[in-house]
Design a protein around this motif. Structure first.
Motif, short mmCIF file in Angstrom:
data_model
loop_
_atom_site.label_atom_id
_atom_site.label_comp_id
_atom_site.label_asym_id
_atom_site.label_seq_id
_atom_site.Cartn_x
_atom_site.Cartn_y
_atom_site.Cartn_z
N ARG A 1 27.31 51.96 38.13
CA ARG A 1 28.41 52.13 37.19
C ARG A 1 29.70 52.47 37.93
O ARG A 1 30.77 51.94 37.61
CB ARG A 1 28.09 53.24 36.18
N LEU A 2 29.60 53.32 38.93
CA LEU A 2 30.77 53.68 39.74
C LEU A 2 31.35 52.44 40.42
O LEU A 2 32.56 52.23 40.44
CB LEU A 2 30.36 54.72 40.79
N SER A 3 30.47 51.60 40.96
CA SER A 3 30.90 50.37 41.62
C SER A 3 31.56 49.42 40.64
O SER A 3 32.60 48.81 40.95
CB SER A 3 29.69 49.69 42.27
N ARG A 4 30.96 49.29 39.47
CA ARG A 4 31.53 48.39 38.45
C ARG A 4 32.93 48.83 38.06
O ARG A 4 33.85 48.01 37.94
CB ARG A 4 30.60 48.38 37.24
N GLU A 5 33.12 50.13 37.87
CA GLU A 5 34.43 50.64 37.49
C GLU A 5 35.43 50.51 38.63
O GLU A 5 36.61 50.23 38.40
CB GLU A 5 34.30 52.09 37.02
N ILE B 1 35.41 48.15 40.93
CA ILE B 1 35.76 46.73 40.99
C ILE B 1 36.77 46.37 39.90
O ILE B 1 37.75 45.66 40.14
CB ILE B 1 34.49 45.86 40.88
N GLN B 2 36.55 46.90 38.70
CA GLN B 2 37.45 46.62 37.59
C GLN B 2 38.85 47.17 37.85
O GLN B 2 39.86 46.48 37.65
CB GLN B 2 36.89 47.20 36.29
N LEU B 3 38.92 48.40 38.32
CA LEU B 3 40.22 49.07 38.49
C LEU B 3 40.94 48.68 39.77
O LEU B 3 42.14 48.37 39.75
CB LEU B 3 40.02 50.58 38.46
N ASP C 1 35.97 38.59 49.21
CA ASP C 1 36.45 39.09 50.51
C ASP C 1 36.49 40.62 50.56
O ASP C 1 35.88 41.22 51.45
CB ASP C 1 37.82 38.50 50.83
N PRO C 2 37.19 41.31 49.62
CA PRO C 2 37.15 42.76 49.69
C PRO C 2 35.75 43.32 49.45
O PRO C 2 35.38 44.37 50.00
CB PRO C 2 38.12 43.21 48.59
N ALA C 3 34.94 42.62 48.64
CA ALA C 3 33.58 43.10 48.38
C ALA C 3 32.73 43.06 49.64
O ALA C 3 31.97 44.00 49.92
CB ALA C 3 32.94 42.26 47.28
N ILE C 4 32.86 41.99 50.42
CA ILE C 4 32.07 41.89 51.65
C ILE C 4 32.54 42.92 52.66
O ILE C 4 31.74 43.46 53.45
CB ILE C 4 32.12 40.46 52.24
N ARG C 5 33.83 43.24 52.65
CA ARG C 5 34.34 44.30 53.53
C ARG C 5 33.74 45.64 53.16
O ARG C 5 33.36 46.44 54.03
CB ARG C 5 35.87 44.36 53.44
N ILE C 6 33.63 45.90 51.87
CA ILE C 6 33.04 47.15 51.41
C ILE C 6 31.57 47.23 51.78
O ILE C 6 31.09 48.24 52.30
CB ILE C 6 33.23 47.31 49.88
N LEU D 1 31.51 40.70 37.22
CA LEU D 1 32.08 39.37 37.38
C LEU D 1 31.15 38.24 36.93
O LEU D 1 31.58 37.09 36.81
CB LEU D 1 32.51 39.15 38.83
N ASN D 2 29.87 38.56 36.73
CA ASN D 2 28.91 37.56 36.26
C ASN D 2 28.80 36.34 37.17
O ASN D 2 28.43 35.25 36.72
CB ASN D 2 29.28 37.09 34.83
N ASN D 3 29.13 36.51 38.44
CA ASN D 3 29.05 35.40 39.37
C ASN D 3 29.06 35.97 40.79
O ASN D 3 30.06 36.55 41.22
CB ASN D 3 30.25 34.46 39.17
N THR D 4 27.97 35.78 41.52
CA THR D 4 27.89 36.27 42.90
C THR D 4 27.85 35.11 43.90
O THR D 4 27.54 35.33 45.07
CB THR D 4 26.65 37.15 43.09
#
Length: 235
Positions: A147-151, A153-155, A182-187, A217-220
């Motif tokens: 949930r923390l990750s989802r929020e 990503i949204q914000l 790109d930012p997700a893979i960095r994280i 995002l419903n798409n990985t």
């Protein structure tokens, strides 16, 4: 073998496996325990409120009346310090999900601040309260980090013109899965190399962030491609 789609990422799941989490995105497959009507009313009231201070007041009162409610304890945890925000000071750190910024923008944070945020991520008293109330502490920890990750990503990713390439507020939101890979893979890479975490903490946080990305995002597709190119695995 009979299958059903994962409610988070849509990939097929074996109905006979009895798994508690999706093997693809890490999302929880458990059916949440129903709360009593009084608690449900409090949660609905909090959802309708926009002022964090009022949210906190309602939640604090409700927790005294329902000390065994995990749902109320979780909302207090996720509210973080937002109710303490100063309208005159621009401070994102009062937002609970900002804790994950230690894996995206480390250059902007001093080492002692990073250490404190990492500790809060896994050991805050409000989290300890939730874990003590949860019927399955491990499952709640995974749920909380997802949930923390989802929020986050949204914000801080989807809401960022920098990462979404918006100009004057305009952009194609449909491109989010590709742009935010790109930012997700960095994280994910930063979590993987964070030696201050235990190996099981790194693995859990990576899986939770991936699950949060899948749910938000419903798409990985593009994130999966980036992970494959780097040989990055969620363990």
């Amino acid at each position: 073998m009979s299958t059903k789609p994962c409610p988070h990422c849509g990939k097929p799941l074996d109905l006979d496996s009895g798994a508690a989490f999706c093997p693809y995105c890490g999302g929880s497959l458990a059916v949440p325990k129903a709360e009593n009507e009084a608690v449900e009313a409090v949660l609905a009231q909090v959802t309708a409120l926009t002022d964090p201070r009022k949210k906190h007041e309602v939640l604090e009162k409700a927790q005294k009346e329902h000390p065994d409610s995990l749902a109320i304890a979780e909302e207090i945890l996720m509210l973080g310090r937002l109710y303490k925000r100063n309208p005159k000071v621009f401070d994102f750190s009062v937002i609970k999900s900002y804790l994950l910024m230690i894996y995206l923008d480390t250059d902007a944070l001093p080492d002692d601040k990073i250490a404190a945020m990492r500790t809060e991520l896994f050991f805050h008293p409000d989290l300890a309260k939730c874990l003590s109330l949860a019927p399955d502490a491990d499952a709640f920890m995974r749920h909380y980090l997802t949930r923390l990750s989802r929020e986050f990503i949204q914000l801080f990713l989807f809401g960022s013109s920098k990462y979404m390439h918006r100009y004057f507020g305009f952009g194609l939101d449909s491109r989010a899965p590709k742009l935010l890979a790109d930012p997700a893979i960095r994280i994910l890479s930063a979590i993987k190399t964070d030696k201050a975490l235990l190996p099981e903490q790194r693995s859990l946080l990576m899986q939770a962030f991936y699950a949060g990305f899948a749910q938000q995002l419903n798409n990985t597709q593009y994130l999966d491609q980036a992970m494959a190119a780097m040989g990055l695995q969620l363990n």
